[in-house]
Scaffold this motif. Sequence first.
Motif, short mmCIF file in Angstrom:
data_model
loop_
_atom_site.label_atom_id
_atom_site.label_comp_id
_atom_site.label_asym_id
_atom_site.label_seq_id
_atom_site.Cartn_x
_atom_site.Cartn_y
_atom_site.Cartn_z
N UNK A 72 1.31 -8.77 -0.12
CA UNK A 72 1.42 -8.48 1.31
C UNK A 72 2.78 -7.86 1.59
N UNK A 73 3.81 -8.44 0.95
CA UNK A 73 5.16 -7.92 1.21
C UNK A 73 5.27 -6.48 0.74
N UNK A 74 4.71 -6.17 -0.43
CA UNK A 74 4.82 -4.81 -0.96
C UNK A 74 4.00 -3.85 -0.10
N UNK A 75 2.88 -4.35 0.41
CA UNK A 75 2.02 -3.50 1.25
C UNK A 75 2.76 -3.12 2.52
N UNK A 76 3.41 -4.09 3.13
CA UNK A 76 4.11 -3.80 4.38
C UNK A 76 5.38 -3.00 4.13
N UNK A 77 5.99 -3.21 2.97
CA UNK A 77 7.18 -2.42 2.68
C UNK A 77 6.81 -0.95 2.53
N UNK A 78 5.61 -0.70 2.01
CA UNK A 78 5.16 0.69 1.89
C UNK A 78 5.02 1.33 3.26
N UNK A 79 4.87 0.51 4.28
CA UNK A 79 4.80 1.03 5.65
C UNK A 79 6.14 0.94 6.35
#
Lengths: 440, 261
Positions: free
Chosen positions: B129-136
């Motif tokens: 989840x953290x990596x997904x949101x960091x991509x945004x």
Amino acid sequence: MSASSLSGDDIFVSLEPPPLEEDPSHAIRSFRNLSQIIPQIALERGTILNVTEDSLRKEIAARTSPHDKDTPDETATKSKNSATNLAQFEDDFNNVRADLNRLICAAQNEAAISLDFVSLLISSVRPAAGTTSMSPHLKSHVPVGSLGADRIKSSPYVEDMSVCLGWKTQAVTAASERLARAAERLAEEAVLEKNYWEQVEKIAVSGEVLSKMRMPDYRGMGVRYGFADAGSTYKEKGIATLRRNAEGKLVVKAEGEKRTKVLSVAIMRPLHGEYVRTGQFASKINYETRDVKNEIKQARDLLFEDELFFEIARETRILGSQGITLDFGNKVMVPLPALQIVIETIDLEDQDSSMELDSGPDRVIAEAINVALHLLLSKLHRKNLKARRSIPLPLGTRTNTTDTGKSEILEPLVSTLAVPPIKDSLMTLIMDLTSALKEK
Amino acid sequence: MSLQELSLYAGVPPSRLATLLATLSAVTGMRAVPVLQHHLVFSPTPAPAPGALHPAIGPAATQLEASRIDVHCDLAPAKGAENADVKSSWTLTIPTIPESGKRNVQVQYINRTTFRPDEQCVTDNTGILFRFLRALDYVYAYDYLERGHLFVYSGMVIIKVTQLSPQSPPKLHEIPVGDEDEHVADTVAQHRDPETAKFLGVWVVHAYVDILTGSESVGDDLEKVRIATERLEALKAEIAGVVELGIPDRGILDPRVQIRK
């Protein structure tokens, strides 16, 4: 009137000036009223009864020519008497006139003194107005504004204490009597209220839901005996008011018309081409209604029966394709293989007469179906309650399932009762087919 | 899904909590449902993240300000609760600032989506989840626990009576570069024990109705807003005297973060 008729005791003075006539003896015109004339006439003539018209005419004629009748001696005497009378009259008149003048002067003097007095009083307040009407004599002797006046308070009104005390005593007595009567009435009312609230407390302690009622014709305590809190969506909410009658007794009055019907389940089997009732069961609800708690319990049970039949009648429309019908609005016919179930409502009073078929296996089946129907309604309530308490979806969410067309009571029952015979017949058919195929 | 949330708020001291819960139980006709949620808040960052997609698709590339993202999961409820067998699921919420103007209820537009329960997010500490949101272009900012009670009024209004427990964010300067997401996810996972968390004293009462907007919605929007407003006002009148529901200052609930000056 002739001068000779005057007596020495009668003296009449007139303020009117004497008439200017030739015979001074006739200058006398006494102004006399009738009360004076009549006694004089009676004195002269003795009595009026003796006065006739002829005598009066003779007198008048004699008066007009007195020298023809009078003698010289009589004429001289008459002249002497008339002169004496005239002098007397003049003296009297002068005296009276003098008195009159004196009185007028006195009155004028009094008026002048009063004017001076009032003017002196006014001069103390308005010197200019008072001075103009004051006489010079007063102005010279008395300083202007030296006389004043003021209102003197009248002596205080002394009440008659006996009258006051009498009125007070009467009013206090009347008030005390009214208070005593009110206290008696309140004491009676308090006893009635105490009895009422003791009965309400008993109901509350027994676990009933009490609430405040606000109706057009009643405001007070009420009891909710319905199943709305349990998940029921029935139109009747089961609300009754707890009223107090004139004797202080608690009276439970349910809203709407009184229910008297219970659900009855009957089993009918074919016999000689016709269906005959072979078993029946209905819930026995016949509590002693003298007790308020039993009355509420009876109302609750009858409401449950009413709602159960309402739901069953509603579901007959959904299950019409399976042959379930509603006859006359109060009888549900459920056709099953080898038997027919009749679900109807009967009066409480007819319970005993309809329970003649109180034995036999079909009676047990009817009882089981009756109990199952009650349990299924309770299950429906629980399902509604769970749905009401679950987190709702956002408003406007499209819902694919509609629960309004689902049968929750009759369908499980019918499927449970109808499936085994059908399964048995199907099994029999399959067994026959398999055995026939095996033989081949 | 796009939602329009109509809500009312109130604050209650701990001394009046028991009275409030008893009143809400009577009004709603249900026992309180326990609530325990772990909220993770992510803020937009102006600096391009090492793992950011190229070209950047997050708000940092084009916008001056953007809303924070709140991701929360329902932790296992207390023992003995009716819904003890419900699996926890992650819900991502992007709120906007409440609408201004004189209104009877607060209106706030929210975008919300729920991850499937079987999706692995932070539960296995992989930091997906953290990596997904960091991509945004969103990085972890802070997290907090929310515990309390939930009621449903009139089949429509959701009432949450909760306490918050802000957690200390991990010190990022001690984290090796490149392992931020996993480390933060591991640290955050340790914050989920309500026994060790320190909750604030005040209880927040949040009564709200969600209205679905957009093409997925059915029915007249104005009618739905009217119905929802009526229910909220009815609830407000019913519990007036015990707690006074009202509209807070919209600045308190402003989720916007200025990215560029």
